[in-house]
Design an enzyme around this catalytic site. Structure first.
Site, PDB file in Angstrom:
ATOM      1  N   ASN A   9       0.787  -1.064   0.112  1.00  0.00           N
ATOM      2  CA  ASN A   9       0.052   0.143  -0.031  1.00  0.00           C
ATOM      3  C   ASN A   9       0.795   1.245   0.181  1.00  0.00           C
ATOM      4  O   ASN A   9       1.348   1.389   0.941  1.00  0.00           O
ATOM      5  CB  ASN A   9      -0.874   0.006   1.006  1.00  0.00           C
ATOM      6  CG  ASN A   9      -1.664   1.232   1.541  1.00  0.00           C
ATOM      7  OD1 ASN A   9      -1.790   1.959   0.483  1.00  0.00           O
ATOM      8  ND2 ASN A   9      -2.337   1.305   2.677  1.00  0.00           N
ATOM      9  N   LYS A  11       0.130   4.243  -0.355  1.00  0.00           N
ATOM     10  CA  LYS A  11      -0.508   5.404   0.109  1.00  0.00           C
ATOM     11  C   LYS A  11      -0.280   6.612  -1.006  1.00  0.00           C
ATOM     12  O   LYS A  11      -0.115   6.219  -2.050  1.00  0.00           O
ATOM     13  CB  LYS A  11      -0.143   5.527   1.476  1.00  0.00           C
ATOM     14  CG  LYS A  11      -0.095   4.306   2.316  1.00  0.00           C
ATOM     15  CD  LYS A  11      -0.138   4.647   3.841  1.00  0.00           C
ATOM     16  CE  LYS A  11      -0.363   3.257   4.563  1.00  0.00           C
ATOM     17  NZ  LYS A  11      -0.125   3.499   5.988  1.00  0.00           N
ATOM     18  N   HIS A  95      -9.958   1.694   4.233  1.00  0.00           N
ATOM     19  CA  HIS A  95      -8.482   1.915   5.059  1.00  0.00           C
ATOM     20  C   HIS A  95      -8.982   3.144   5.997  1.00  0.00           C
ATOM     21  O   HIS A  95      -9.485   4.093   5.699  1.00  0.00           O
ATOM     22  CB  HIS A  95      -7.530   2.400   4.304  1.00  0.00           C
ATOM     23  CG  HIS A  95      -6.228   2.277   4.822  1.00  0.00           C
ATOM     24  ND1 HIS A  95      -5.769   3.408   5.670  1.00  0.00           N
ATOM     25  CD2 HIS A  95      -5.108   1.466   4.972  1.00  0.00           C
ATOM     26  CE1 HIS A  95      -4.466   2.806   6.467  1.00  0.00           C
ATOM     27  NE2 HIS A  95      -4.161   1.719   5.636  1.00  0.00           N
ATOM     28  N   GLU A  97      -7.094   5.160   7.199  1.00  0.00           N
ATOM     29  CA  GLU A  97      -6.594   6.774   6.931  1.00  0.00           C
ATOM     30  C   GLU A  97      -7.613   7.487   6.043  1.00  0.00           C
ATOM     31  O   GLU A  97      -7.646   8.707   6.151  1.00  0.00           O
ATOM     32  CB  GLU A  97      -5.262   6.618   6.292  1.00  0.00           C
ATOM     33  CG  GLU A  97      -4.164   6.334   7.323  1.00  0.00           C
ATOM     34  CD  GLU A  97      -3.061   5.667   6.644  1.00  0.00           C
ATOM     35  OE1 GLU A  97      -2.725   5.730   5.414  1.00  0.00           O
ATOM     36  OE2 GLU A  97      -2.109   5.200   7.103  1.00  0.00           O
ATOM     37  N   GLU A 167      -6.472  -4.592  10.278  1.00  0.00           N
ATOM     38  CA  GLU A 167      -5.670  -3.411  10.586  1.00  0.00           C
ATOM     39  C   GLU A 167      -6.011  -2.731  11.675  1.00  0.00           C
ATOM     40  O   GLU A 167      -6.698  -1.719  11.718  1.00  0.00           O
ATOM     41  CB  GLU A 167      -5.458  -2.442   9.325  1.00  0.00           C
ATOM     42  CG  GLU A 167      -5.369  -2.959   7.854  1.00  0.00           C
ATOM     43  CD  GLU A 167      -4.452  -2.076   7.162  1.00  0.00           C
ATOM     44  OE1 GLU A 167      -3.503  -2.547   6.533  1.00  0.00           O
ATOM     45  OE2 GLU A 167      -4.624  -0.971   7.243  1.00  0.00           O
ATOM     46  N   GLY A 173       1.503   2.370  11.045  1.00  0.00           N
ATOM     47  CA  GLY A 173       2.601   3.571  10.963  1.00  0.00           C
ATOM     48  C   GLY A 173       3.159   3.924  12.064  1.00  0.00           C
ATOM     49  O   GLY A 173       3.902   4.672  11.986  1.00  0.00           O
ATOM     50  N   SER A 212       2.262  -2.037  10.710  1.00  0.00           N
ATOM     51  CA  SER A 212       3.842  -2.062  11.050  1.00  0.00           C
ATOM     52  C   SER A 212       4.186  -3.430  10.663  1.00  0.00           C
ATOM     53  O   SER A 212       5.261  -3.699  11.567  1.00  0.00           O
ATOM     54  CB  SER A 212       4.055  -1.640  12.397  1.00  0.00           C
ATOM     55  OG  SER A 212       3.724  -0.268  12.826  1.00  0.00           O
TER      56      SER A 212
END
Ligand code: PGA
Length: 259
Positions: A9, A11, A95, A97, A167, A173, A212
């Site tokens: 990913n 991003k 996701h 985010e 996730e 992250g 991570s």
């Protein structure tokens, strides 16, 4: 037996020049890794570049979002059939985010999931809990709510050959991965929940872990019974790290970590 799947990913990272170098490195490093599926989910403008550089390799490509509608006056949106035009195979959905920053509801994400399926692409549905939800012990209920949106309205069959990515938001992250046991326990919970609606779909759904993942913890995570692969953020921007995670997936397959 489910194959391991390792998805990058990227991003909102990259440029034509830096992607070219990373694609070339991925091609060279991942080609020898057998019995593992790979994909790179890129920002929309780089789909054409992914298509031209990855076609014919063992690396598929995809996007990180899609419109919930098939066509029409939706300024700024990109449809599933447009992604298909550029040879995309996977689409990351929900996701955290995105869902946090753009207030995406579970209903909206479910509609996108169905769009992706209808276009013949593979949805990668992200689910996860916050640290507060984990610490207060409600994480299973939170994850159940995220998948129930589809299970209750469409049934379990929609998960056949789809991808779910667990996730935990606190692990994305942060450098703080879930332990293999924590991840396994949630993956088993997700599979059992789907099995409650469709036992066959529960066996074919590919459940990734994301948050991570790095070359060190990948080996422990990927051998767990219900962990079918990984969704990799930071370490997918480094070809050596991504290669090592791919190798860990291949090793887990060889040693029976995959079913
Ligand atoms: P990370 O990201 O590997 O950098 O934690 C994972 C993800 O957000 O998909």
């Amino acid at each position: 037996m489910r194959r391991k799947l390792v998805v990058a990913n990227w991003k909102m990272h990259g440029s034509l020049a830096s992607n070219q170098a990373l694609f070339e490195a991925f091609k060279q490093k991942l080609a020898p890794i057998k019995n593992v599926d790979f994909a790179v989910c890129v920002p929309y403008p780089y789909l054409a570049q992914a298509q031209s550089l990855l076609a014919g390799t063992n690396i598929a490509w995809g996007a990180q979002n899609v419109a919930r509608y098939p066509v029409g006056a939706y300024t700024g949106e990109v449809s599933a059939t447009m992604l298909k035009d550029f040879g995309a195979s996977y689409v990351i959905l929900g996701h955290s985010e995105r869902s946090t920053a753009y207030c995406e509801s579970a209903e909206n994400i479910a509609a996108k999931f169905m769009m992706v399926k209808e276009a013949g692409l593979t949805p990668v549905l992200c689910v996860g809990e916050t640290l507060q939800e984990r610490e207060s012990g409600v994480m299973e209920r939170v994850i159940a709510e995220q998948i129930d949106e589809l299970l209750l309205t469409k049934g379990g069959g929609v998960f056949a050959n789809a991808v779910v990515s667990y996730e935990p938001i606190w692990a994305i992250g942060t450098g703080l991965s879930a332990s293999p046991e924590q991840a396994q326990s949630m993956h088993e919970f997700i599979r059992n929940r789907i099995a409650g609606y469709d036992a066959e779909a529960a066996q074919s759904v590919c459940i990734l872990y994301g948050g991570s993942v790095n070359p060190v913890n990948a080996a422990q995570l990927l051998v767990m019974q219900d962990i079918d692969g990984g969704l990799i953020g930071r370490c997918s921007l480094d070809a050596n790290d991504f290669e090592k995670i791919g190798q860990a997936a291949a090793f887990a397959t060889q040693t029976g970590g995959a079913k």
